[in-house]
Scaffold this motif. Structure first.
Motif, PDB file in Angstrom:
ATOM      1  N   LEU A  25       0.726  -1.357  -0.032  1.00 46.16           N
ATOM      2  CA  LEU A  25      -0.083  -0.189  -0.052  1.00 46.16           C
ATOM      3  C   LEU A  25       0.945   1.286   0.010  1.00 46.16           C
ATOM      4  O   LEU A  25       0.716   2.012  -0.858  1.00 46.16           O
ATOM      5  CB  LEU A  25      -1.019  -0.049   1.181  1.00 46.16           C
ATOM      6  N   LEU A  26       1.804   1.330   0.809  1.00 49.53           N
ATOM      7  CA  LEU A  26       2.718   2.368   1.125  1.00 49.53           C
ATOM      8  C   LEU A  26       4.091   2.155   1.115  1.00 49.53           C
ATOM      9  O   LEU A  26       4.464   1.059   1.692  1.00 49.53           O
ATOM     10  CB  LEU A  26       2.328   3.442   2.095  1.00 49.53           C
ATOM     11  N   GLU A  27       5.077   2.438   0.283  1.00 51.64           N
ATOM     12  CA  GLU A  27       6.271   2.140   0.348  1.00 51.64           C
ATOM     13  C   GLU A  27       7.188   3.509   0.575  1.00 51.64           C
ATOM     14  O   GLU A  27       7.235   4.308  -0.463  1.00 51.64           O
ATOM     15  CB  GLU A  27       6.800   1.203  -0.574  1.00 51.64           C
ATOM     16  N   ILE A  28       7.945   3.637   1.451  1.00 52.56           N
ATOM     17  CA  ILE A  28       8.705   4.778   1.468  1.00 52.56           C
ATOM     18  C   ILE A  28      10.176   4.304   1.344  1.00 52.56           C
ATOM     19  O   ILE A  28      10.584   3.359   2.188  1.00 52.56           O
ATOM     20  CB  ILE A  28       8.813   5.623   2.878  1.00 52.56           C
ATOM     21  N   ARG A  29      10.971   4.751   0.500  1.00 51.74           N
ATOM     22  CA  ARG A  29      12.207   4.187   0.213  1.00 51.74           C
ATOM     23  C   ARG A  29      13.171   5.306   0.495  1.00 51.74           C
ATOM     24  O   ARG A  29      13.103   6.240  -0.500  1.00 51.74           O
ATOM     25  CB  ARG A  29      12.461   3.640  -1.339  1.00 51.74           C
ATOM     26  N   PRO A  72      21.526  23.993   5.468  1.00 52.64           N
ATOM     27  CA  PRO A  72      20.840  23.314   5.477  1.00 52.64           C
ATOM     28  C   PRO A  72      20.867  22.219   6.439  1.00 52.64           C
ATOM     29  O   PRO A  72      21.872  21.715   7.071  1.00 52.64           O
ATOM     30  CB  PRO A  72      21.133  22.742   4.067  1.00 52.64           C
ATOM     31  N   ALA A  73      19.679  21.784   7.070  1.00 54.30           N
ATOM     32  CA  ALA A  73      19.617  20.635   8.116  1.00 54.30           C
ATOM     33  C   ALA A  73      19.099  19.540   7.502  1.00 54.30           C
ATOM     34  O   ALA A  73      18.178  19.514   6.896  1.00 54.30           O
ATOM     35  CB  ALA A  73      18.581  21.161   9.145  1.00 54.30           C
ATOM     36  N   GLN A  74      19.720  18.343   7.804  1.00 53.21           N
ATOM     37  CA  GLN A  74      19.416  17.003   7.225  1.00 53.21           C
ATOM     38  C   GLN A  74      18.503  16.548   8.197  1.00 53.21           C
ATOM     39  O   GLN A  74      18.743  15.901   9.340  1.00 53.21           O
ATOM     40  CB  GLN A  74      20.591  16.231   7.255  1.00 53.21           C
ATOM     41  N   VAL A  75      17.263  16.858   7.910  1.00 56.40           N
ATOM     42  CA  VAL A  75      16.023  16.394   8.883  1.00 56.40           C
ATOM     43  C   VAL A  75      15.643  15.042   8.682  1.00 56.40           C
ATOM     44  O   VAL A  75      15.679  14.139   9.673  1.00 56.40           O
ATOM     45  CB  VAL A  75      14.925  17.272   8.541  1.00 56.40           C
ATOM     46  N   LEU A  76      15.567  14.346   7.320  1.00 56.74           N
ATOM     47  CA  LEU A  76      15.445  12.859   7.177  1.00 56.74           C
ATOM     48  C   LEU A  76      16.580  12.378   6.574  1.00 56.74           C
ATOM     49  O   LEU A  76      17.022  12.822   5.490  1.00 56.74           O
ATOM     50  CB  LEU A  76      13.908  12.718   6.560  1.00 56.74           C
ATOM     51  N   THR A  77      17.164  11.460   7.121  1.00 60.03           N
ATOM     52  CA  THR A  77      18.400  10.725   6.271  1.00 60.03           C
ATOM     53  C   THR A  77      17.832   9.365   6.046  1.00 60.03           C
ATOM     54  O   THR A  77      18.437   8.419   6.533  1.00 60.03           O
ATOM     55  CB  THR A  77      19.544  10.957   7.111  1.00 60.03           C
ATOM     56  N   GLY A  78      17.377   8.943   4.865  1.00 62.00           N
ATOM     57  CA  GLY A  78      17.077   7.602   4.524  1.00 62.00           C
ATOM     58  C   GLY A  78      15.904   7.032   5.241  1.00 62.00           C
ATOM     59  O   GLY A  78      16.292   6.002   5.633  1.00 62.00           O
ATOM     60  N   VAL A  79      15.036   7.425   5.189  1.00 59.46           N
ATOM     61  CA  VAL A  79      13.532   6.592   5.951  1.00 59.46           C
ATOM     62  C   VAL A  79      13.073   5.809   4.931  1.00 59.46           C
ATOM     63  O   VAL A  79      12.949   6.091   3.830  1.00 59.46           O
ATOM     64  CB  VAL A  79      12.512   7.646   6.463  1.00 59.46           C
ATOM     65  N   ALA A  80      12.817   4.511   5.565  1.00 55.21           N
ATOM     66  CA  ALA A  80      12.223   3.417   4.637  1.00 55.21           C
ATOM     67  C   ALA A  80      11.099   2.766   5.388  1.00 55.21           C
ATOM     68  O   ALA A  80      11.420   2.534   6.722  1.00 55.21           O
ATOM     69  CB  ALA A  80      13.577   2.596   4.441  1.00 55.21           C
ATOM     70  N   GLU A 135      11.665   7.994  -2.596  1.00 50.45           N
ATOM     71  CA  GLU A 135      10.252   7.769  -3.249  1.00 50.45           C
ATOM     72  C   GLU A 135       9.391   7.330  -2.115  1.00 50.45           C
ATOM     73  O   GLU A 135       9.778   6.931  -0.945  1.00 50.45           O
ATOM     74  CB  GLU A 135      10.613   6.389  -4.010  1.00 50.45           C
ATOM     75  N   VAL A 136       8.348   8.020  -2.476  1.00 52.28           N
ATOM     76  CA  VAL A 136       6.829   7.678  -1.687  1.00 52.28           C
ATOM     77  C   VAL A 136       5.913   7.113  -2.465  1.00 52.28           C
ATOM     78  O   VAL A 136       5.459   7.597  -3.673  1.00 52.28           O
ATOM     79  CB  VAL A 136       6.467   8.826  -0.885  1.00 52.28           C
ATOM     80  N   ARG A 137       5.591   5.598  -2.519  1.00 54.05           N
ATOM     81  CA  ARG A 137       4.968   4.901  -3.506  1.00 54.05           C
ATOM     82  C   ARG A 137       3.693   4.562  -2.879  1.00 54.05           C
ATOM     83  O   ARG A 137       3.746   3.981  -1.758  1.00 54.05           O
ATOM     84  CB  ARG A 137       5.608   3.909  -4.208  1.00 54.05           C
ATOM     85  N   LEU A 138       2.667   4.795  -3.366  1.00 51.17           N
ATOM     86  CA  LEU A 138       1.173   4.574  -2.812  1.00 51.17           C
ATOM     87  C   LEU A 138       0.743   3.488  -4.018  1.00 51.17           C
ATOM     88  O   LEU A 138       0.621   3.835  -5.106  1.00 51.17           O
ATOM     89  CB  LEU A 138       0.215   5.759  -2.531  1.00 51.17           C
ATOM     90  N   ASP A 139       0.326   2.101  -3.664  1.00 53.29           N
ATOM     91  CA  ASP A 139       0.287   1.212  -4.733  1.00 53.29           C
ATOM     92  C   ASP A 139       1.182   1.121  -5.799  1.00 53.29           C
ATOM     93  O   ASP A 139       0.689   1.019  -7.032  1.00 53.29           O
ATOM     94  CB  ASP A 139      -1.055   1.445  -4.921  1.00 53.29           C
ATOM     95  N   GLY A 140       2.510   1.595  -5.650  1.00 54.36           N
ATOM     96  CA  GLY A 140       3.373   1.537  -6.631  1.00 54.36           C
ATOM     97  C   GLY A 140       3.675   2.753  -7.357  1.00 54.36           C
ATOM     98  O   GLY A 140       4.646   3.000  -8.294  1.00 54.36           O
ATOM     99  N   ALA A 147      16.718  10.866  15.140  1.00 51.01           N
ATOM    100  CA  ALA A 147      17.369  11.850  13.976  1.00 51.01           C
ATOM    101  C   ALA A 147      17.465  11.795  12.743  1.00 51.01           C
ATOM    102  O   ALA A 147      18.383  11.688  12.091  1.00 51.01           O
ATOM    103  CB  ALA A 147      18.838  12.047  14.833  1.00 51.01           C
ATOM    104  N   GLY A 148      16.148  11.334  12.113  1.00 53.28           N
ATOM    105  CA  GLY A 148      16.046  11.523  10.782  1.00 53.28           C
ATOM    106  C   GLY A 148      15.875  10.034   9.997  1.00 53.28           C
ATOM    107  O   GLY A 148      15.844  10.226   8.780  1.00 53.28           O
ATOM    108  N   SER A 149      16.068   9.148  10.840  1.00 51.71           N
ATOM    109  CA  SER A 149      16.065   7.794  10.179  1.00 51.71           C
ATOM    110  C   SER A 149      15.339   6.869  11.206  1.00 51.71           C
ATOM    111  O   SER A 149      15.417   7.098  12.291  1.00 51.71           O
ATOM    112  CB  SER A 149      17.365   7.389   9.552  1.00 51.71           C
ATOM    113  N   ILE A 150      15.168   5.410  10.514  1.00 50.07           N
ATOM    114  CA  ILE A 150      14.569   4.504  11.230  1.00 50.07           C
ATOM    115  C   ILE A 150      15.725   3.598  11.764  1.00 50.07           C
ATOM    116  O   ILE A 150      16.454   3.200  11.280  1.00 50.07           O
ATOM    117  CB  ILE A 150      13.389   3.800  10.420  1.00 50.07           C
TER     118      ILE A 150
END
Lengths: 339, 292
Positions: A8-12, A24-32, A73-78, A244-247
């Motif tokens: 359904l949802l894929e965050i890559r 610049p602040a690196q707020v998200l660094t590779g959330v999956a 990438e943020v994919r909703l149903d691909g 701190a911006g990643s899982i």
């Protein structure tokens, strides 16, 4: 086992940089993240670790500038949402992606009646999916649907309440209205940012039960952003711990809560009192989330980690699977004793 | 459509705001004076004891009569009843003031709202234009425009409205900049609302209180401006009775025939004073955080 259907949802590998006055602040660094229908994901972490921005990034509600997405990438149903035009994206908001923002007290427009606000959302969603409304004139059908939704989220005499103003409702009732509003377009994905934090404890339990019920009824995929491990344990099927911006750790709730592998997860859990917590064992995690303008190059948790080694400070550990859907981004995880 | 005509005002503050307004004696006095002036604007010509004089009739036998039972405010150089003319003059002043504030307020609201909402170069252009208009003194601009267009009610209103909108544009831009960051605006976006809908339904209704206050305060100034234009002879032309024009004519006979000037002067004072008190009261009750 590779899935045949896209989730359904894929965050890559989502990266988000925020332009600030100091650079610049690196707020998200590779959330999956991968979320399937019917799963309720808890996204936990301290304030400022990027939970809310991750949630807002899915329906692309983070204003750019100052934000900028260098990769991901943020994919909703691909379908990659990052590549959509603003117009196509708007068609998905409220219709396929429902959203509940942080504060129920201020998320309703004080100058519009409850029914009008709900009907507006229903009408906007019906423009992309006419089957949503029943027969008859659209406005009437939208109001009828609004009444049905209010009734379903447990607001008594829903039909009369349509003409109420937001200030006539209590915090819990407003949160119910917001849940009704997020679900009136029959979305597939619901993102709820701290849906219970502003509420009294008994109301929290009611709202969580309500959301769980709605998710089960409709086969929703859900992201529940919270800082409370208690909420995760009570309501979620899966959990992703952010730092701190990643899982840093992810997996089914039973796995992660029973066998936390990341020192940060353990610290978060040690800070929650349980029924059998002896006096004096409740521990606060020393230190704070690092300055994102000058983040350490290696593992961002290393400065606060009791087990950090020079290797930790040199390179960032990737998420490594531990089995049973459980994964951790740590060079020295606690080996979960399986079996 | 009844839903669309409802006055969009922050409902949460309405009852408390009303109570606050009622506690202030000066606000109530202002509301009373405004009600009086509005009533005169509606019914003044009907109340005039000498309707013939309002229509332009003269009575040279009764020139410059001092105040008496027959003429409470005396008669002027043409023998017309000053009370009748003043009562009838309320209509022009109030209508002109109202039109100016309404046209200027609406234009300014739209320009400022769009500038604040869209931002970027549109904001830059609109706001520099606003600054430019603010440089020119209002009365001078109105005089120039009215002189070019020629006298008359419509031209006067147009001339004043042209200099009236920049204040509203600035006010609204600031309000919109603040309102668009409010959570319910993001919530509306998250629910799929379009840009236009976000602006019209979710931002502008939350900005109306300061506009209402400013409009009420501006009504007084607008009436004063209308009288000012009439006074220098580029407003409404006689025989239509207008306070400023009446004052201008009366000036020549001061101080001996003082009563000719007194009634229109008093009327201007009451109208301006009333609208200012009302505006102050509204501001205090709608925006209790403090005045500007």
């Amino acid at each position: 086992m590779p899935p045949l259907m896209p989730p359904l949802l894929e965050i890559r590998d989502l990266h988000l940089t925020m332009a600030t006055r100091d650079g610049p602040a690196q707020v998200l660094t590779g959330v999956a993240l991968r979320i399937a229908r019917g799963e309720i994901w808890g996204l936990v972490g301290e304030s400022g670790c990027g939970k809310t921005l991750t949630g807002l990034s899915v329906p692309r509600l983070v204003p750019c500038p100052p934000a900028h997405y260098p990769a991901g990438e943020v994919r909703l149903d691909g379908e990659d949402l990052m590549a959509l035009s603003e117009r196509r994206m708007r068609a998905l908001r409220g219709r396929r992606i429902g959203m509940i923002l942080q504060d129920p007290a201020t998320s309703l427009n004080p100058t519009m009646r409850i029914g009008d606000q709900l009907a507006d959302v229903a009408l906007a969603a019906a423009r992309h999916d006419p089957a949503l409304l029943g027969p008859g004139p659209a406005r009437t059908a939208a109001r009828a649907l609004a009444a049905t939704m209010l009734d379903r989220v447990g607001i008594a005499s829903a039909r009369q309440r349509l003409s109420a103003w937001p200030h006539e409702f209590s915090g819990g009732m407003r949160q119910r209205v917001l849940i009704a509003m997020a679900l009136i377009g029959a979305p597939d994905l619901l993102i709820a940012d701290e849906p219970t934090s502003a509420l009294d404890v008994p109301v929290q339990a009611q709202i969580l039960a309500l959301m769980q019920g709605m998710a089960a009824d409709r086969g929703l995929g859900m992201i529940l952003i919270t800082h409370s491990m208690g909420v995760v344990a009570r309501a979620c099927s899966h959990v992703a711990v952010m730092y701190a911006g990643s899982i840093v750790e992810t997996g089914p709730v039973v796995e992660v809560l029973d066998r936390p592998a990341h020192p940060y997860t353990r610290a978060l859990m040690a800070a929650v009192p349980g029924r059998h917590t002896p006096r004096g064992t409740l521990r606060a995690l020393p230190g704070t989330v690092p300055d994102l303008l000058a983040a350490p190059p290696g593992c961002r948790f290393a400065p606060r980690c009791p087990r950090a080694t020079p290797a930790c400070r040199a390179a960032r550990p990737p998420l490594r699977p531990l089995g049973a859907g459980h994964a951790v981004a740590c060079a020295h995880p606690d080996a979960p004793a399986h079996g | 459509m009844t839903a669309g005509t409802r006055l969009p005002r922050p409902a949460a503050r309405r009852p408390r705001a009303l109570r606050r307004f009622g506690r202030n004696r000066l606000s109530l006095l202002g509301a009373g004076l405004v009600a009086l002036v509005l009533a005169l604007a509606l019914f003044g010509p009907l109340l005039a004891p000498y309707p013939a004089h309002v229509a332009g009739g003269i009575d040279t036998a009764a020139r410059f009569q001092p105040p008496s039972a027959a003429h409470p405010f005396g008669t002027n150089e043409l023998g017309q009843d000053v009370l009748s003319l003043t009562l009838a003059g309320a209509r022009v002043s109030v209508l002109a003031g109202f039109s100016v504030v309404l046209i200027g307020g609406t234009t300014g609201t739209l320009i400022g709202g769009i500038a604040g909402f869209l931002g970027g170069w549109i904001d830059e252009i609109l706001m520099r234009l606003t600054d430019l208009m603010l440089i020119v003194p209002n009365l001078i601009l109105a005089m120039t425009v009215a002189a070019v267009l020629g006298p008359g009610f419509q031209n006067m209103v147009l001339a004043l409205a042209l200099g009236w909108w920049p204040g509203y544009a600035r006010l609204l831009r600031g309000e919109v900049l603040a309102a668009r960051e409010r959570p319910h605006v993001t919530a509306a976006r998250a629910m799929g609302a379009s840009q236009a809908r976000v602006l019209v339904r979710h931002i502008l209704p939350n900005c109306v209180s300061p506009v209402i206050v400013k409009m009420s305060l501006d009504m007084g100034f607008a009436i004063l401006m209308v009288a000012g234009l009439g006074f220098i002879g580029i407003g409404v032309r006689p025989p239509v009775p207008e306070w400023g024009t009446m004052l201008a004519t009366a000036r020549a006979y001061m101080p001996d025939m003082w009563w000719v000037a007194m009634a229109p002067g008093l009327a201007i004072f009451v109208a301006v004073f009333g609208f200012n008190l009302l505006g102050d009261g509204l501001r205090d009750s709608l925006d209790p955080r403090g005045g500007r």
